[in-house]
Design an enzyme around this catalytic site. Structure first.
Site, mmCIF file in Angstrom:
data_model
loop_
_atom_site.group_PDB
_atom_site.id
_atom_site.type_symbol
_atom_site.label_atom_id
_atom_site.label_comp_id
_atom_site.label_asym_id
_atom_site.label_seq_id
_atom_site.Cartn_x
_atom_site.Cartn_y
_atom_site.Cartn_z
ATOM 1 C CD GLU A 1 6.608 28.034 -37.216
ATOM 2 O OE1 GLU A 1 5.721 27.466 -36.882
ATOM 3 O OE2 GLU A 1 6.888 28.529 -38.568
ATOM 4 C CB CYS B 1 4.335 22.095 -39.524
ATOM 5 S SG CYS B 1 5.804 22.530 -39.802
ATOM 6 C CG HIS C 1 7.554 26.226 -42.806
ATOM 7 N ND1 HIS C 1 6.842 25.241 -42.073
ATOM 8 C CD2 HIS C 1 7.727 25.769 -43.864
ATOM 9 C CE1 HIS C 1 6.243 24.387 -42.878
ATOM 10 N NE2 HIS C 1 6.974 24.750 -44.062
ATOM 11 C CB CYS D 1 7.695 24.547 -37.027
ATOM 12 S SG CYS D 1 8.146 25.303 -38.867
#
Length: 152
Positions: free
Chosen positions: A57, A85, A55, A88
């Site tokens: 992040e 999410c 992801h 993260c």
């Protein structure tokens, strides 16, 4: 929301556009230090890397950690185009990032406010200052357009 928050969110949007240009879900992230210097950035690479943890992040956090030679990121701000999410925001808390600035809420998987309240829960050993809705429409429109095009 400050002008600097808008400035760095625009850079996160540029990262998201890079992701979208290679067929990834367009989410981008930027990390700055306490003096507003960019430490790192990242965008989604799950498909390219075939890695469920790739992801925006997480990529930005990994790069910042390498650059800082530390997993502790006190005094930093993470900008991201979509509400993080659970994975993260967990990484954001574990990295001791001080501030989180995000664009659009994620009503299906957002773990800061939408579905869960990780990061602002004072039962954790670190809490994060959260600013939401920075350039929300632009961030949201990026995702809407991506999925609209994908479904054609």
């Amino acid at each position: 929301m400050t002008d600097k928050d808008k400035k760095f969110m625009l850079l996160a949007i540029e990262e998201a556009q890079l992701a979208g240009s290679i067929g990834e879900v367009p989410i981008g992230s930027v990390i700055t230090d306490k003096d507003n210097n960019i430490i790192s950035s990242g965008y989604n690479l799950r498909e390219k890397n075939q890695d469920p943890t790739a992801h925006a992040e997480i990529i930005a956090i990994r790069r910042a950690s390498e650059k800082l030679q530390s997993w502790r990121m006190d005094g930093t701000t993470l900008y991201v185009t979509l509400e993080p999410c659970a994975m993260c925001i967990g990484a954001i808390v574990l990295a001791r990032i001080s501030r989180l600035v995000f664009g659009a809420r994620d009503t299906k998987a957002g773990a800061v406010y939408s579905v869960y309240n990780i990061g602002t829960d004072n039962k954790l050993n670190h809490s994060v200052e959260v600013i939401e809705g920075v350039l929300e429409t632009q961030c949201s429109d990026l995702l809407k357009e991506f999925f609209k095009t994908l479904r054609k």
